[in-house]
Design an enzyme around this catalytic site. Structure first.
Site, PDB file in Angstrom:
ATOM      1  CG  HIS A 304      -2.142   1.102   1.009  1.00 43.27           C
ATOM      2  ND1 HIS A 304      -1.940   2.119   1.341  1.00 43.27           N
ATOM      3  CD2 HIS A 304      -3.292   0.574   0.738  1.00 43.27           C
ATOM      4  CE1 HIS A 304      -3.097   2.765   1.229  1.00 43.27           C
ATOM      5  NE2 HIS A 304      -4.071   2.019   0.615  1.00 43.27           N
ATOM      6  CG  ASP A 362      -8.226  -4.230  -2.853  1.00 42.90           C
ATOM      7  OD1 ASP A 362      -7.531  -3.301  -3.036  1.00 42.90           O
ATOM      8  OD2 ASP A 362      -9.691  -4.114  -2.826  1.00 42.90           O
TER       9      ASP A 362
END
Ligand code: SDX
Length: 428
Positions: A304, A362
């Site tokens: 991320h 996700d």
């Protein structure tokens, strides 16, 4: 206000430093070009704040996510999605009366203009539902002229309600169209997420009973996806909105950006990756691929830009995955086994540790959504459904900012210097 100074050639410039409530300070460079003739350079905006905002705060090192100051864990545990929508839009949790009024307004805007149904007929049945969503959400501005004047506060408010209310209906239509089943109209006596589940999975031949455990789980998943600071799709919505484009067109732009596998498309890509890995014994091969600089393969659902710790949403997603699989009597889902084993191996591998790559929102969502009956092609549509409130809240904040102006980044030009036109006969 403190300041920092920048010396450039024979110029010295004091740059004001601005403090936020929490988190990193910013150096205000808005006067830099005018004073020195140079730009800053930050492709990917890794060190650049694009705006001031009161909506969401992320502490990437600590794995903290706050919506208007409330920790995501508490909202996911105790709140519901429409209450979270109110919070993101208006800044505070609603009183009982405010919540009832907001729920009433959203509930009574869930239908779409019946001519919208003809849009779907133009698509092939195997069209990706994200393509359909980009088209249909953008087309809403062709139907709702009475809520596209962004200078009118009432029209802005109506557009916000319409966007939140109609996304589930359009998303369910996109799914129904892809499987050749008739559209199911919303039912006002159902709550937001139960209504969406019914529009997706009910058929005219029999009554559809919403499973409250699944509806609560999906509502929590919507809360987790609602907003996330100035991510790529939110920045797209803000930039589109800065030109004065109508809110439906701005949200359509956000949907298009979210579709990418590096962003919201990662939930679909992560499940496909888990299916490709297939069994825990194949994990080492894929870990090696992810670490190989010459191999474009990345562990989807890992890493991320901001979180350099565990994404707090991933923890809640993992717990939700277990709850849903248990409720559905799915004892051993091979994909979940692979996901848990992959996470354990990756979190001990020095490549992932050194680069601070952790599971993100996700990584587990696809397992849960697949168990609920959604095809992988619908995963990013559900992400877009949930993120619509974040996009519209950020758009609202930008539009209502009196200092707002059109966004127009500059560049470092590395192309050809000035040269004269040569007639085609003289070109070699
Ligand atoms: C979302 O911004 C948001 O807030 C987004 C989001 C939201 O709610 O809006 O949180 C939703 O988009 C989550 C992210 C979903 N994407 C994926 O899961 C795709 C896989 N992850 C990546 O491609 C990547 O981690 C990004 C795009 C998420 C972040 O990329 P960055 O910040 O630009 O970091 P990077 O690509 O520069 O990676 C840093 C290093 C690189 O190695 P080096 O060049 O330094 O040697 O880490 C490596 C990368 O190669 N790396 C990975 C990796 N992610 C980064 N290596 C293997 N597998 C990965 N998943």
């Amino acid at each position: 206000m403190s300041s920092s100074s920048l010396a450039f050639d024979d110029k010295k410039l004091d740059l004001p430093i601005k403090d936020g409530t929490i988190g990193p300070k910013v150096v205000d460079i808005s006067k830099l070009y005018g004073a020195t003739g140079v730009f800053t350079y930050d492709p990917g905006f890794t060190s650049t704040a694009s705006c001031e905002s009161k909506i969401t705060y992320i502490d990437g090192d600590e794995g903290v996510l706050l919506y208007r100051g409330y920790p995501i864990e508490q909202l996911a545990e105790h709140g519901d999605f429409l209450e979270t929508c109110y919070l993101l839009l208006h800044g505070d949790l609603p009183t009982a009366k405010q919540k009832d009024a907001f729920v009433y307004d959203v509930t009574h805007h869930t239908m779409v203009h019946d001519q919208m149904n003809r849009f779907f007929q133009g698509f092939r049945r195997d069209a990706h539902p994200m393509a359909i969503m980009v088209a249909c959400v953008g087309a809403l501005s062709a139907f709702y002229h009475d809520s596209t004047d962004i200078s009118d506060e009432t029209q802005r408010m109506v557009a916000q309600i319409r966007m939140i209310a109609k996304m589930p209906t359009l998303a369910a239509c996109a799914y129904k169209y892809s499987i050749g089943q008739p559209f199911v109209y919303p039912k006002n006596e159902l709550d937001y997420t139960s209504n969406f589940l019914r529009m997706c999975f009910a058929v005219p031949c029999e009554e559809y009973k919403v499973n409250p455990i699944l509806s609560r789980a999906l509502d929590r998943i919507f809360i987790l996806h609602a907003d996330h600071e100035q991510n790529a799709s939110t920045s797209t919505v803000r930039l589109a909105g800065s030109s004065g484009a109508n809110p439906f067109a701005c949200i359509a732009a956000g949907i298009a950006c979210l579709w990418g596998p590096a962003h919201g498309g990662a939930n679909e890509a992560a499940l496909k990756m888990l299916a490709e890995i297939g069994r825990p014994e194949n994990i080492p091969k894929y870990i090696a691929k992810a670490k190989d600089k010459n191999d474009p393969f990345r562990l989807m659902g890992f890493g991320h830009r901001v979180y350099k710790n565990y994404d707090p949403r991933a923890r809640i997603m993992q717990k939700t995955a277990h709850q849903v699989l248990t409720e559905l009597g799915i004892k051993d889902d091979p994909l979940l086994d692979v996901a848990i084993e992959l996470e354990q191996i990756a979190l001990k591998d020095e490549y992932f540790v050194e680069k601070k790559l952790y599971p993100n929102v996700d990584f587990y969502s696809g397992i849960t959504l697949k168990a609920m009956g959604f095809p992988t092609s619908m995963f990013t549509v559900l992400f877009a459904l949930a993120r619509t409130v974040g996009w519209i809240a950020q758009w609202k904040e930008m539009i209502e900012d009196p200092s707002q102006k059109i966004g127009r980044p500059r560049q470092l030009y590395i192309g050809a210097p000035r040269r004269d036109y040569t007639p085609v006969g003289q070109r070699s």
